[in-house]
Design a protein around this motif. Sequence first.
Motif, short mmCIF file in Angstrom:
data_model
loop_
_atom_site.label_atom_id
_atom_site.label_comp_id
_atom_site.label_asym_id
_atom_site.label_seq_id
_atom_site.Cartn_x
_atom_site.Cartn_y
_atom_site.Cartn_z
N LYS B 257 -10.23 114.66 -22.79
CA LYS B 257 -9.09 114.50 -23.68
C LYS B 257 -7.82 115.13 -23.07
N ASP B 258 -7.95 116.32 -22.53
CA ASP B 258 -6.80 116.99 -21.93
C ASP B 258 -6.29 116.26 -20.70
N ALA B 259 -7.20 115.58 -20.01
CA ALA B 259 -6.81 114.90 -18.77
C ALA B 259 -6.15 113.56 -19.05
N ALA B 260 -6.11 113.16 -20.33
CA ALA B 260 -5.65 111.81 -20.65
C ALA B 260 -4.20 111.79 -21.10
N LEU B 261 -3.51 110.68 -20.78
CA LEU B 261 -2.18 110.45 -21.33
C LEU B 261 -2.29 109.76 -22.67
N ASP B 262 -3.27 108.87 -22.78
CA ASP B 262 -3.57 108.20 -24.03
C ASP B 262 -5.08 108.37 -24.28
N PRO B 263 -5.47 109.45 -24.99
CA PRO B 263 -6.90 109.76 -25.14
C PRO B 263 -7.73 108.60 -25.69
N TYR B 264 -7.16 107.83 -26.63
CA TYR B 264 -7.92 106.72 -27.20
C TYR B 264 -8.30 105.71 -26.12
N VAL B 265 -7.33 105.32 -25.30
CA VAL B 265 -7.58 104.37 -24.22
C VAL B 265 -8.53 104.98 -23.18
N ALA B 266 -8.35 106.27 -22.89
CA ALA B 266 -9.19 106.94 -21.90
C ALA B 266 -10.66 106.94 -22.33
N PHE B 267 -10.91 107.25 -23.61
CA PHE B 267 -12.30 107.28 -24.10
C PHE B 267 -12.90 105.88 -24.19
N ARG B 268 -12.08 104.94 -24.57
CA ARG B 268 -12.58 103.56 -24.64
C ARG B 268 -13.02 103.09 -23.26
N ASP B 269 -12.16 103.34 -22.27
CA ASP B 269 -12.49 102.92 -20.91
C ASP B 269 -13.70 103.68 -20.37
#
Lengths: 209, 281
Positions: B257-269
Motif C-alpha cells: 500500500k505504501d509503495a503504491a501511487l494508486d493502492p486500488y489499482v496496485a492491489f488489483r494488478d
Amino acid sequence: MTHKTIIYTWILLFLLILPMIAFSMEPMEIIQGPIDKVIEILNSPKYQEKGTKSAQRAEIWKIVKPMFNFEEISKRTVVRKWRSFTDEEKAAFTDVFSQFLGNTYVDKIQGEYHNEKIVYIEQNFHSDAYAEVKTKIIRDTVETTVDYRMIKKGEASWKVYDIIMEGVSLVKNYRTQFATILKKESPAQLIERLNKKLTEQNKRLSENG
Amino acid sequence: MEKSDDKMLIVKHCRWLIVLVVFLLMAGTVRADDSVQPMDTPASEGEDADYYDPFDKDDGTLYDEGDGSLETVADPMAGFNRAVFTLNDGLYFWVLKPVALGYSYVVPSEIRVCVKNFFFNLLVPVRLVNCLLQGKGKAAVGELGRFTVNTTLGCLGLMDPATIYPTLNPPEEDMGQTFGYHGIGNGFYIVWPFIGPSTLRDTIGSIGDWALNPFSFMQLINLEAGVLTSSETSVVVFGVRTINDTSFQIGQYEMLKDAALDPYVAFRDAYIQNRNSKIAQ
C-alpha cells in the motif's frame, strides 16, 4: 611457425582470458553480495541504539542502489509513453522514482526484518544480456519467492531491471498505475505526484528517526 | 636423448592444456548460442524491443487498447469495488491488524504455526481434487503423501514433518486455478467485503472449494455432527484462520500500500499477476 610459438601464443591468450573470466561477476553473486551485507548491517549492534535509523537507512541504500538499473526500471514502467518524456523529464522521473522506491523498500526492510533466511535457488541465462536469479525468503513457515531479472548492457555489470515477488512483477505493477495516471495527466504531472509522495515520505521518515 | 624426451613430455602436456583451453572456450560459446535464438522476435517489433523481457511469458500489459489504459482485468464495477476496498482497508487497520497483533503477543509462534498447519492439513480435499481436475498426478500423490505423513507423524496435522521433502510440497491448487488451467478467463474483478480481491471466475471457484472443505461437505450431505456442522462453528473457524494467518503477514499489506501511487489499482494488478503465476505453475 614452430610448435613453440603456437604454445606461447596459446599461453598468452589463456593469461589474457583468465582475468576476464575471474572478474566478470555472475548474476547471483551480484545479488548475494549486497544482500549479505545488508543483513550484516541489520544485525549490527551499532544500529540497535535509538536515533541511528536514518544512518542505517543511508548505509543500506548505498549498498543496494548499485544493484539496480533505475533508468531501465523507469522506462519499463512507463513503456510506450516514455517517448513523450523530454530528456529532462526522463532524468527527473528516474531520479524521483528511484528515491521513492529506495525509501519505501529500505524502510520496510528495516521495520520487518526478523532473521529471515534467504535461499538462493538458481540463476538462468536467456542470453548474454538477460539473466534471472531465483531466491526464496523463509520466515517462520511462510515462504516468499523473489526473482531478480537482470540485464547486462555492454561492458557494465549485471543490473536488476525487475523484481518478481510471489509472481507479481514490480515493473508491471507500477506500469498499470502509471498508465492510469498518464491517461489523464502529462509526464510533468506524474513527476510532480511522485515528488509530492517523496516529500511526504521523507518527512515521515525523518520524524521516525 | 633424455633431454629431447623431456621436451616431448612438455609439448605433450602443453597440448593437453591447449585442448582444455579450446574446450573451455567452446563450452562458453555453446552455452551462449544455446540461449540466444529467441532474441530476434522482439527486435523486429521496433521500439518495443526496449521494453522486451525474455522471462515474461504473457506481456499483455505492454500493449494498450489504444486509449492508453493497460488493464490486466476488466473492472466494470470499479466504483463499487473501490468503496469495498476502502471498507476492507479500514477493517484491516482498525480490526484485523490490532486483533492479530494482540493474538500474536499472547499466543507464541510455535502454537500459531500448529494452528496454521492443522487447518492446512484439514483442507487437503480442496487441493487434492483440484490437482486431479488439472491432471496433475504427481502433485496429487504429493498431497496424499503429505496428508498421510502429517496426520500420523505430525500429530493430526499440527506439525509439518513433510516439509523437508520437495515432492510432498506441490504448489497449492484451488478451483479458480483449475478453471484458469482449462482456459477460463477472469471474467471481471470483484472486491468482496471481509474476503478481499477476487474475480468472477475465482469467486465461483471458491464456492466449489467451500463445498470441498470437510466442514461444509458434512453440512452439504446432511451429516449430523453436532457442533462441527453448526454455522457458528464455520464463522469461528473463518475468524480464527484469518487472524492466525494474518499474524504471520503483518507488514505485507502495508508495504504494497505504501509503495503504491494508486493502492486500488496496485492491489488489483498484484492479485491478477499472482493468480496468473499460480495458474502457470
